[in-house]
Enzyme design. Sequence first.
Site, PDB file in Angstrom:
ATOM      1  N   CYS A 115       4.955   1.988   7.712  1.00  0.00           N
ATOM      2  CA  CYS A 115       3.881   2.898   7.288  1.00  0.00           C
ATOM      3  C   CYS A 115       3.003   3.299   8.465  1.00  0.00           C
ATOM      4  O   CYS A 115       2.343   4.337   8.421  1.00  0.00           O
ATOM      5  CB  CYS A 115       3.054   2.298   6.145  1.00  0.00           C
ATOM      6  SG  CYS A 115       2.259   0.740   6.516  1.00  0.00           S
ATOM      7  N   HIS A 144       5.231  -2.278  11.072  1.00  0.00           N
ATOM      8  CA  HIS A 144       5.073  -1.664   9.751  1.00  0.00           C
ATOM      9  C   HIS A 144       5.509  -0.206   9.797  1.00  0.00           C
ATOM     10  O   HIS A 144       4.943   0.588  10.562  1.00  0.00           O
ATOM     11  CB  HIS A 144       3.606  -1.761   9.320  1.00  0.00           C
ATOM     12  CG  HIS A 144       3.180  -3.176   9.015  1.00  0.00           C
ATOM     13  ND1 HIS A 144       2.806  -3.588   7.758  1.00  0.00           N
ATOM     14  CD2 HIS A 144       3.120  -4.271   9.806  1.00  0.00           C
ATOM     15  CE1 HIS A 144       2.511  -4.879   7.789  1.00  0.00           C
ATOM     16  NE2 HIS A 144       2.683  -5.331   9.025  1.00  0.00           N
ATOM     17  N   HIS A 191       0.812  -1.217   0.000  1.00  0.00           N
ATOM     18  CA  HIS A 191       0.000   0.000   0.000  1.00  0.00           C
ATOM     19  C   HIS A 191       0.848   1.270   0.000  1.00  0.00           C
ATOM     20  O   HIS A 191       0.436   2.294  -0.524  1.00  0.00           O
ATOM     21  CB  HIS A 191      -0.932   0.021   1.220  1.00  0.00           C
ATOM     22  CG  HIS A 191      -1.876  -1.140   1.240  1.00  0.00           C
ATOM     23  ND1 HIS A 191      -2.173  -1.852   2.372  1.00  0.00           N
ATOM     24  CD2 HIS A 191      -2.556  -1.726   0.228  1.00  0.00           C
ATOM     25  CE1 HIS A 191      -3.019  -2.832   2.069  1.00  0.00           C
ATOM     26  NE2 HIS A 191      -3.263  -2.782   0.772  1.00  0.00           N
TER      27      HIS A 191
HETATM   28 ZN    ZN Z   1       1.544   0.204   4.414  1.00  0.00          ZN
END
Ligand code: ZN
Length: 185
Positions: A142, A140, A73
């Site tokens: 992110c 993660h 993503h």
């Molecule tokens: Zn991500």
Amino acid sequence: MQTHFKKIIEALGEDPHREGLKDTPERAAKAMEYLTEGYRQSVDQIVNGALFESDDDEMILVKNIELYSLCEHHLLPFIGKCHVAYLPNGKIIGLSKIARLVDVFAKRLQVQENLTKQIAQTLRSVTNAKGVGVIIEAQHLCMMMRGVEKQNSIMTTSVMLGLLREDPRTRAEFLSLVGSPLSRG
Ligand code: ZN
């Protein structure tokens, strides 16, 4: 890929020709190629016949396999550990091959749930094991560096197949050997 990295640097408002950045598109392309080399590898090539006859029917567990992947993503890393167990069914696989199977799927653009499933299903189909269990615990970037900025959250995913799914005792044995939070309910 180099051309595109150069454009990204320009889009950031940077000068891609300044000293520190002039070789960056090339380096970034090489790094990205390495981090996604799983796309250019096959399971057969990795297993390469390293399957051995065995009448061992005890659980085989490889714990704490280092895991580095990229979330699909955000193209940011997620980093963690992978625990893999299987119950052999006449065949065992070389231990280093298990770590390499983790890598071949980790070195692609991934979501952690799918990565866990791909490792489990592949190990099962390669070894014909009576049961397979895979747990991934990962952080993660992110989540850590952007968005909610949760620094310490660890995401745990697990996939159990065959006896590791059906037999509560086998499953409990796996979870307690791993020391997984899943075993502490
Ligand atoms: Zn991500």
